[in-house]
Scaffold this active site. Structure first.
Site, mmCIF file in Angstrom:
data_model
loop_
_atom_site.group_PDB
_atom_site.id
_atom_site.type_symbol
_atom_site.label_atom_id
_atom_site.label_comp_id
_atom_site.label_asym_id
_atom_site.label_seq_id
_atom_site.Cartn_x
_atom_site.Cartn_y
_atom_site.Cartn_z
ATOM 1 N N ASP A 10 0.839 -1.206 0.000
ATOM 2 C CA ASP A 10 0.000 0.000 0.000
ATOM 3 C C ASP A 10 0.875 1.259 0.000
ATOM 4 O O ASP A 10 0.851 2.022 0.954
ATOM 5 C CB ASP A 10 -0.962 -0.004 1.209
ATOM 6 N N ASP A 15 6.649 1.238 1.868
ATOM 7 C CA ASP A 15 6.342 0.293 0.790
ATOM 8 C C ASP A 15 7.135 0.668 -0.464
ATOM 9 O O ASP A 15 7.644 -0.215 -1.169
ATOM 10 C CB ASP A 15 4.851 0.331 0.432
ATOM 11 N N ASN A 39 -2.421 2.886 3.509
ATOM 12 C CA ASN A 39 -1.877 4.195 3.885
ATOM 13 C C ASN A 39 -2.625 5.330 3.200
ATOM 14 O O ASN A 39 -2.845 6.393 3.775
ATOM 15 C CB ASN A 39 -0.397 4.266 3.517
ATOM 16 N N THR A 123 2.804 -6.149 2.766
ATOM 17 C CA THR A 123 3.261 -5.026 3.594
ATOM 18 C C THR A 123 2.171 -3.969 3.771
ATOM 19 O O THR A 123 2.468 -2.819 4.072
ATOM 20 C CB THR A 123 4.536 -4.380 2.993
ATOM 21 N N PHE A 164 -0.555 -0.804 12.560
ATOM 22 C CA PHE A 164 -1.435 -0.261 11.525
ATOM 23 C C PHE A 164 -1.980 -1.310 10.546
ATOM 24 O O PHE A 164 -3.191 -1.345 10.281
ATOM 25 C CB PHE A 164 -0.700 0.837 10.725
ATOM 26 N N ASN A 165 -1.124 -2.150 9.963
ATOM 27 C CA ASN A 165 -1.600 -3.055 8.907
ATOM 28 C C ASN A 165 -2.649 -4.040 9.420
ATOM 29 O O ASN A 165 -3.526 -4.467 8.662
ATOM 30 C CB ASN A 165 -0.431 -3.831 8.281
ATOM 31 N N HIS A 243 9.721 0.122 7.984
ATOM 32 C CA HIS A 243 9.124 -1.168 8.333
ATOM 33 C C HIS A 243 9.128 -2.195 7.185
ATOM 34 O O HIS A 243 9.585 -3.322 7.337
ATOM 35 C CB HIS A 243 7.669 -0.967 8.765
ATOM 36 N N ASP A 244 8.528 -1.802 6.056
ATOM 37 C CA ASP A 244 8.243 -2.781 5.003
ATOM 38 C C ASP A 244 9.511 -3.338 4.358
ATOM 39 O O ASP A 244 9.522 -4.472 3.862
ATOM 40 C CB ASP A 244 7.342 -2.153 3.932
HETATM 41 C C1 BDR Z 1 3.074 -0.269 8.586
HETATM 42 O O1 BDR Z 1 2.004 0.669 8.483
HETATM 43 C C2 BDR Z 1 2.125 1.417 7.323
HETATM 44 O O2 BDR Z 1 1.824 2.754 7.582
HETATM 45 C C3 BDR Z 1 3.524 1.208 6.812
HETATM 46 O O3 BDR Z 1 3.553 1.270 5.395
HETATM 47 C C4 BDR Z 1 3.881 -0.157 7.322
HETATM 48 O O4 BDR Z 1 3.469 -1.153 6.398
HETATM 49 C C5 BDR Z 1 3.843 0.027 9.848
HETATM 50 O O5 BDR Z 1 3.004 -0.065 10.958
HETATM 51 CA CA CA Z 2 2.839 -0.609 4.126
#
Ligand code: BDR
Ligand code: CA
Length: 317
Positions: A10, A15, A39, A123, A164-165, A243-244
């Site tokens: 996303d 990403d 996102n 991701t 979040f994901n 993160h991703d």
């Molecule tokens: C995840 O949430 C999204 O905002 C980022 O792209 C990542 O995949 C981190 O919590």
């Molecule tokens: Ca992401």
């Protein structure tokens, strides 16, 4: 031989950096990108995937997927990733559109065409993956591996409990963790350790157009902190998480992460804990449905990522 992957994502700043890494890394063969709302909205995540692929001069099919979570309203994070989702990067609009068809068909068709060969990396919110599982029950037994950036055994970022994901589509995540495969969960436990700090940013600064037009503006426009994403910045030290990228880097070099087996249940109903990945390390092996990344070789991670970035940076000039 390079590991084939489909990246379901996303974009989203991190990403986009994960796409760049997957394209650059000789140990990864990025056979397709699928997009999901997360996102930012689906139109933007799809356009952003295409913008990054075109900027890098790569030939990777992009297929659009789900525009909304299974049951809930979208939970966009433009305040974190910038209004268009790429932070401060001003890449031109894509010249091409996505492939025809839906992401879930691309995922199932591609994986089933080469059983055991393709690793699925997700991701973003897990909406497309849950729908692909409901369309094709052979999917879990046909992937080479399934890796997500999402969740955590120890903390949240959108809430104290939820990452979040997972929080964006907990019902989808619950389907995915219950599907009978092993989910490798690259969550906040490790991603908040691998920060782009000042020395890393200085190394990125050597990467010419890749740095100036993509990586640095992305990171500058990424406000991975503040009330809605509390805990993302500060607690793990100074710097910006990516993160991703950690999830894709694990596929390229599995020894970068230390993982422990566990049972994960996704909370879908909790008043304070919706989206929590409730992780139990005490269960017997036959009850485990996940491998939880609990340790990361941070210098090794950055050496791997920056070496690959340096390769495409040379080609871009
Ligand atoms: C995840 O949430 C999204 O905002 C980022 O792209 C990542 O995949 C981190 O919590
Ligand atoms: Ca992401």
């Amino acid at each position: 031989m390079a590991q084939k992957i489909i990246l379901d994502c996303d974009p989203g700043v991190d990403d986009a950096l994960a796409i760049a890494f997957a394209i650059a890394c000789p140990d990864i063969d990025l056979v397709g990108i699928t997009t999901v709302a997360g996102n930012v909205g689906l139109d933007k995540t799809t356009a952003n995937a295409l913008r990054v692929v075109e900027f890098l001069g790569a030939d990777v099919p992009v297929t659009a997927g789900s525009a909304a979570p299974l049951l809930r309203q979208p939970m966009p994070a433009g305040h974190v990733h910038g209004e268009d989702g790429l932070g401060g990067a001003a890449l031109p609009p894509p010249t091409a559109g996505p492939r025809p068809g839906h992401a879930i068909d691309f995922i199932t068709d591609t994986v089933l065409a080469a059983p055991g060969e393709v690793t699925l990396v997700a991701t973003g919110p897990l909406t497309n993956i849950a729908l692909a599982l409901s369309r094709e029950r052979r999917l879990p037994g046909s992937v080479s591996d399934f890796v997500i950036m999402g969740g955590s055994a120890s903390r949240g970022n959108v809430t104290p409990a939820a990452e979040f994901n997972i929080a964006a589509d907990p019902e989808a995540a619950a389907v995915v963790f219950a599907a009978g495969w092993t989910v490798t969960m690259v969550g906040l436990d490790v991603t908040l350790q691998a920060l782009a700090d000042r020395p890393v940013l200085a190394r990125i600064g050597q990467l010419g157009r890749l740095a100036d037009e993509l990586v640095l503006p992305c990171l500058r426009g990424y406000s991975d902190g503040g009330p809605a994403h509390s805990g993302r910045r500060g607690r793990a030290g100074d710097g910006t998480p990516v993160h991703d990228v950690c999830a894709v880097a694990y596929v390229a070099v599995p020894s970068l992460l230390g993982c422990l087996p566990a049972r994960v249940e996704v909370e879908t109903a909790g008043r304070w804990t919706s989206g929590m990945t409730v992780t139990d390390f005490r269960v017997p092996p036959e009850a485990c449905n996940a491998l939880i990344a609990t340790a990361i070789d941070v210098p090794g991670f950055w050496d791997t990522v920056l070496a690959c970035y340096a390769d495409i940076a040379r080609a871009l000039g």
